[in-house]
Design a protein around this motif. Structure first.
Motif, PDB file in Angstrom:
ATOM      1  N   ALA A  21     -43.810  -4.874 -11.793  1.00 56.69           N
ATOM      2  CA  ALA A  21     -44.498  -5.863 -12.661  1.00 56.69           C
ATOM      3  C   ALA A  21     -45.016  -5.647 -13.826  1.00 56.69           C
ATOM      4  O   ALA A  21     -45.025  -6.320 -14.810  1.00 56.69           O
ATOM      5  CB  ALA A  21     -45.582  -6.831 -11.714  1.00 56.69           C
ATOM      6  N   GLY A  22     -45.579  -4.553 -13.975  1.00 52.69           N
ATOM      7  CA  GLY A  22     -46.388  -3.933 -15.046  1.00 52.69           C
ATOM      8  C   GLY A  22     -45.014  -3.936 -16.321  1.00 52.69           C
ATOM      9  O   GLY A  22     -45.352  -4.064 -17.518  1.00 52.69           O
ATOM     10  N   ARG A  23     -43.724  -3.459 -15.584  1.00 53.50           N
ATOM     11  CA  ARG A  23     -42.783  -3.227 -16.848  1.00 53.50           C
ATOM     12  C   ARG A  23     -42.225  -4.302 -17.335  1.00 53.50           C
ATOM     13  O   ARG A  23     -41.968  -4.651 -18.408  1.00 53.50           O
ATOM     14  CB  ARG A  23     -41.793  -2.285 -16.256  1.00 53.50           C
ATOM     15  CG  ARG A  23     -42.206  -0.918 -15.618  1.00 53.50           C
ATOM     16  CD  ARG A  23     -42.465   0.145 -16.369  1.00 53.50           C
ATOM     17  NE  ARG A  23     -44.126  -0.063 -17.054  1.00 53.50           N
ATOM     18  CZ  ARG A  23     -44.924   0.184 -16.414  1.00 53.50           C
ATOM     19  NH1 ARG A  23     -45.016   0.428 -15.034  1.00 53.50           N
ATOM     20  NH2 ARG A  23     -46.314  -0.017 -17.132  1.00 53.50           N
ATOM     21  N   MET A  24     -42.128  -5.403 -16.346  1.00 54.52           N
ATOM     22  CA  MET A  24     -41.866  -6.650 -16.819  1.00 54.52           C
ATOM     23  C   MET A  24     -42.716  -7.308 -17.783  1.00 54.52           C
ATOM     24  O   MET A  24     -42.316  -8.050 -18.609  1.00 54.52           O
ATOM     25  CB  MET A  24     -41.693  -7.591 -15.379  1.00 54.52           C
ATOM     26  CG  MET A  24     -40.406  -7.150 -14.514  1.00 54.52           C
ATOM     27  SD  MET A  24     -40.427  -7.927 -12.745  1.00 54.52           S
ATOM     28  CE  MET A  24     -40.318  -9.588 -13.549  1.00 54.52           C
ATOM     29  N   VAL A  45     -47.203 -17.208 -19.304  1.00 52.13           N
ATOM     30  CA  VAL A  45     -45.913 -16.669 -19.308  1.00 52.13           C
ATOM     31  C   VAL A  45     -46.168 -15.404 -18.724  1.00 52.13           C
ATOM     32  O   VAL A  45     -45.204 -14.905 -17.852  1.00 52.13           O
ATOM     33  CB  VAL A  45     -45.504 -16.876 -20.831  1.00 52.13           C
ATOM     34  CG1 VAL A  45     -44.441 -15.850 -20.711  1.00 52.13           C
ATOM     35  CG2 VAL A  45     -45.294 -17.993 -21.477  1.00 52.13           C
ATOM     36  N   ILE A  46     -46.988 -14.796 -18.948  1.00 50.66           N
ATOM     37  CA  ILE A  46     -47.148 -13.202 -18.516  1.00 50.66           C
ATOM     38  C   ILE A  46     -47.531 -13.420 -17.039  1.00 50.66           C
ATOM     39  O   ILE A  46     -47.002 -12.447 -16.221  1.00 50.66           O
ATOM     40  CB  ILE A  46     -48.480 -12.532 -19.280  1.00 50.66           C
ATOM     41  CG1 ILE A  46     -47.940 -12.407 -20.773  1.00 50.66           C
ATOM     42  CG2 ILE A  46     -48.829 -11.158 -18.680  1.00 50.66           C
ATOM     43  CD1 ILE A  46     -49.236 -12.042 -21.522  1.00 50.66           C
ATOM     44  N   ALA A  47     -48.031 -14.499 -16.484  1.00 50.49           N
ATOM     45  CA  ALA A  47     -48.382 -14.713 -15.094  1.00 50.49           C
ATOM     46  C   ALA A  47     -47.050 -14.534 -14.304  1.00 50.49           C
ATOM     47  O   ALA A  47     -47.088 -14.308 -13.144  1.00 50.49           O
ATOM     48  CB  ALA A  47     -49.158 -15.692 -14.739  1.00 50.49           C
ATOM     49  N   ILE A  48     -45.951 -14.761 -14.742  1.00 55.87           N
ATOM     50  CA  ILE A  48     -44.679 -14.557 -14.162  1.00 55.87           C
ATOM     51  C   ILE A  48     -44.305 -13.221 -13.751  1.00 55.87           C
ATOM     52  O   ILE A  48     -44.015 -12.941 -12.525  1.00 55.87           O
ATOM     53  CB  ILE A  48     -43.309 -15.151 -14.885  1.00 55.87           C
ATOM     54  CG1 ILE A  48     -43.468 -16.503 -15.542  1.00 55.87           C
ATOM     55  CG2 ILE A  48     -42.052 -14.822 -14.423  1.00 55.87           C
ATOM     56  CD1 ILE A  48     -42.415 -17.047 -16.343  1.00 55.87           C
ATOM     57  N   ALA A  49     -44.832 -12.228 -14.610  1.00 52.89           N
ATOM     58  CA  ALA A  49     -44.752 -10.811 -14.224  1.00 52.89           C
ATOM     59  C   ALA A  49     -45.901 -10.443 -13.106  1.00 52.89           C
ATOM     60  O   ALA A  49     -45.634  -9.775 -12.035  1.00 52.89           O
ATOM     61  CB  ALA A  49     -44.920 -10.069 -15.323  1.00 52.89           C
ATOM     62  N   THR A  50     -46.919 -10.962 -13.436  1.00 54.17           N
ATOM     63  CA  THR A  50     -48.218 -10.517 -12.609  1.00 54.17           C
ATOM     64  C   THR A  50     -48.268 -11.165 -11.370  1.00 54.17           C
ATOM     65  O   THR A  50     -48.539 -10.598 -10.337  1.00 54.17           O
ATOM     66  CB  THR A  50     -49.454 -10.891 -13.180  1.00 54.17           C
ATOM     67  OG1 THR A  50     -49.621 -12.377 -13.569  1.00 54.17           O
ATOM     68  CG2 THR A  50     -49.767 -10.084 -14.674  1.00 54.17           C
ATOM     69  N   ALA A  51     -47.538 -12.220 -11.304  1.00 59.02           N
ATOM     70  CA  ALA A  51     -47.250 -13.012  -9.745  1.00 59.02           C
ATOM     71  C   ALA A  51     -46.094 -12.697  -9.118  1.00 59.02           C
ATOM     72  O   ALA A  51     -45.701 -13.197  -8.073  1.00 59.02           O
ATOM     73  CB  ALA A  51     -47.446 -14.411  -9.991  1.00 59.02           C
ATOM     74  N   SER A  52     -45.268 -11.811  -9.760  1.00 56.20           N
ATOM     75  CA  SER A  52     -43.916 -11.530  -9.245  1.00 56.20           C
ATOM     76  C   SER A  52     -44.017 -11.054  -7.924  1.00 56.20           C
ATOM     77  O   SER A  52     -43.227 -10.878  -7.134  1.00 56.20           O
ATOM     78  CB  SER A  52     -43.064 -10.663 -10.261  1.00 56.20           C
ATOM     79  OG  SER A  52     -43.652  -9.405 -10.569  1.00 56.20           O
ATOM     80  N   GLY A 184     -35.341  -2.087 -14.824  1.00 52.09           N
ATOM     81  CA  GLY A 184     -35.630  -1.324 -13.797  1.00 52.09           C
ATOM     82  C   GLY A 184     -36.769  -1.453 -12.959  1.00 52.09           C
ATOM     83  O   GLY A 184     -36.911  -1.382 -11.583  1.00 52.09           O
ATOM     84  N   GLY A 185     -37.944  -2.205 -13.768  1.00 49.08           N
ATOM     85  CA  GLY A 185     -38.865  -2.495 -12.917  1.00 49.08           C
ATOM     86  C   GLY A 185     -38.783  -3.796 -12.016  1.00 49.08           C
ATOM     87  O   GLY A 185     -39.408  -3.939 -11.047  1.00 49.08           O
ATOM     88  N   ALA A 186     -38.159  -4.573 -12.433  1.00 50.84           N
ATOM     89  CA  ALA A 186     -37.242  -5.739 -11.606  1.00 50.84           C
ATOM     90  C   ALA A 186     -36.834  -5.368 -10.405  1.00 50.84           C
ATOM     91  O   ALA A 186     -37.104  -5.740  -9.179  1.00 50.84           O
ATOM     92  CB  ALA A 186     -36.619  -6.743 -12.465  1.00 50.84           C
ATOM     93  N   VAL A 187     -35.938  -4.192 -10.583  1.00 52.37           N
ATOM     94  CA  VAL A 187     -35.297  -3.626  -9.350  1.00 52.37           C
ATOM     95  C   VAL A 187     -36.228  -3.000  -8.200  1.00 52.37           C
ATOM     96  O   VAL A 187     -36.196  -3.217  -7.090  1.00 52.37           O
ATOM     97  CB  VAL A 187     -34.368  -2.698  -9.846  1.00 52.37           C
ATOM     98  CG1 VAL A 187     -33.455  -1.989  -8.589  1.00 52.37           C
ATOM     99  CG2 VAL A 187     -33.161  -3.326 -10.689  1.00 52.37           C
ATOM    100  N   VAL A 188     -37.348  -2.066  -8.700  1.00 52.31           N
ATOM    101  CA  VAL A 188     -38.197  -1.522  -7.957  1.00 52.31           C
ATOM    102  C   VAL A 188     -38.947  -2.452  -7.281  1.00 52.31           C
ATOM    103  O   VAL A 188     -39.356  -2.487  -6.140  1.00 52.31           O
ATOM    104  CB  VAL A 188     -39.263  -0.730  -8.840  1.00 52.31           C
ATOM    105  CG1 VAL A 188     -40.224  -0.388  -8.130  1.00 52.31           C
ATOM    106  CG2 VAL A 188     -38.174   0.569  -9.401  1.00 52.31           C
ATOM    107  N   LEU A 189     -39.398  -3.425  -8.055  1.00 49.92           N
ATOM    108  CA  LEU A 189     -40.291  -4.797  -7.445  1.00 49.92           C
ATOM    109  C   LEU A 189     -39.504  -5.417  -6.429  1.00 49.92           C
ATOM    110  O   LEU A 189     -40.054  -5.643  -5.260  1.00 49.92           O
ATOM    111  CB  LEU A 189     -40.533  -5.678  -8.659  1.00 49.92           C
ATOM    112  CG  LEU A 189     -41.496  -6.633  -8.339  1.00 49.92           C
ATOM    113  CD1 LEU A 189     -42.476  -7.260  -9.479  1.00 49.92           C
ATOM    114  CD2 LEU A 189     -40.890  -8.167  -7.721  1.00 49.92           C
TER     115      LEU A 189
END
Length: 300
Positions: A21-24, A45-52, A184-189
């Motif tokens: 999530a941090g990478r995203m 907008v950033i919450a899309i990553a933090t809530a992913s 890569g962060g999305a794949v790991v997540l």
């Protein structure tokens, strides 16, 4: 594997989702700057990553037919983080209170009142919408139409945030390295979220607890630990409003976009009383936080 080994897998997976999530979030913060969104408005907008992580866990739960784990995770993720993260933020602001670069002086955890208008009160509206969609007997539970309504609710929430906090954008460096790292962060997540659901399944079987309770009191609290670490660092850097607004925005995204996977697989509410009580606490948290911020002077 024993229960404690699965707990270790759960902890490792939670931190993996946090890393992903941090990478995203890096790319989404660049988008915030490019679009000229203020700190408060850009949190939606950033919450899309933090809530992913919550979105990924609910999607994995839906794919594995474990909708109750996702439901418990969604409820717990909207109750546990606010008091825990705010306690960490308060302690972090107290520790930096005497530092010369502390803009708030001796004030502890001073947040901009815009966080109430842009995030807290719209989040209250989202909780009330969830209640209308899931509580009445004729349509009790989560259904595909509810999923589409909550996706629309997120778009409305993000839209009002953007309109209230738009400034001039700036140029950003869209390097291939940052884009690749975010991918890569999305794949790991995604992989870690799937592992979280599997670990939770084994833990609820080992401890003999209902799946929705496992989601609320195992998956959701564990997911807050990395967020608490991140909040400490952000507040220590003097970004108090960022810490406060992103947390509220994170919960708003969790209750809208993370709601959708469960609705698409039509999750039935098994224990209505438990669901009702917890939804009440979900509503109480933003009401209390919004009231608190309202009476704090805007000194940031």
């Amino acid at each position: 594997m024993g229960a404690w080994l699965w707990m270790g897998v759960l902890v490792a997976s939670v931190f993996a989702t946090w890393w992903g999530a941090g990478r995203m979030a890096v790319l989404l913060r660049m988008l915030r700057r490019r679009w000229g969104l203020s700190e408060a408005a850009g949190a939606s907008v950033i919450a899309i990553a933090t809530a992913s992580p919550e979105i990924g866990v609910n999607l994995a739960a839906a794919l594995r037919g474990e909708g109750d784990i996702g439901l418990g995770n969604m409820l717990g993720a909207n109750i546990v983080p606010i008091p825990m993260v705010l306690a960490v933020a308060f302690l972090a602001s107290w520790r930096r209170g005497d530092r010369p670069d502390n803009e708030g002086g001796k004030e502890l955890l001073v947040l901009q009142p815009a966080a109430v208008r842009v995030h807290a009160w719209p989040y209250v509206g989202i909780v009330l919408l969830v209640a209308v969609l899931t509580l009445p007997a004729p349509w009790r539970g989560l259904q595909p139409v509810d999923a589409w309504i909550m996706i629309a609710a997120y778009l409305a929430y993000a839209g009002q945030a953007a309109l209230r906090g738009r400034t001039h954008g700036e140029e950003v460096d869209w390097s291939a390295g940052k884009i690749a790292l975010a991918a890569g962060g999305a794949v790991v997540l995604a992989g870690a979220a799937y592992t979280i659901v599997i670990a939770t399944e084994h833990l609820i079987r080992a401890w003999g607890i209902p799946a929705v309770v496992g989601g609320m009191f195992i998956t959701a609290p564990m997911s807050v630990i990395p967020e608490a670490f991140a909040t400490w660092m952000v507040v220590r850097q003097g970004q108090q409003t960022t810490a406060g607004t992103e947390m509220i925005a994170d919960n708003a995204v969790t209750l809208t976009l993370a709601f959708a996977p469960l609705g698409f697989v039509s999750v039935v509410i098994q224990d209505f009383t438990l669901y009702l009580v917890n939804l009440g606490f979900v509503l109480l948290m933003p009401l209390a936080r919004g009231a608190q911020i309202t009476y704090i002077p805007d000194r940031t």
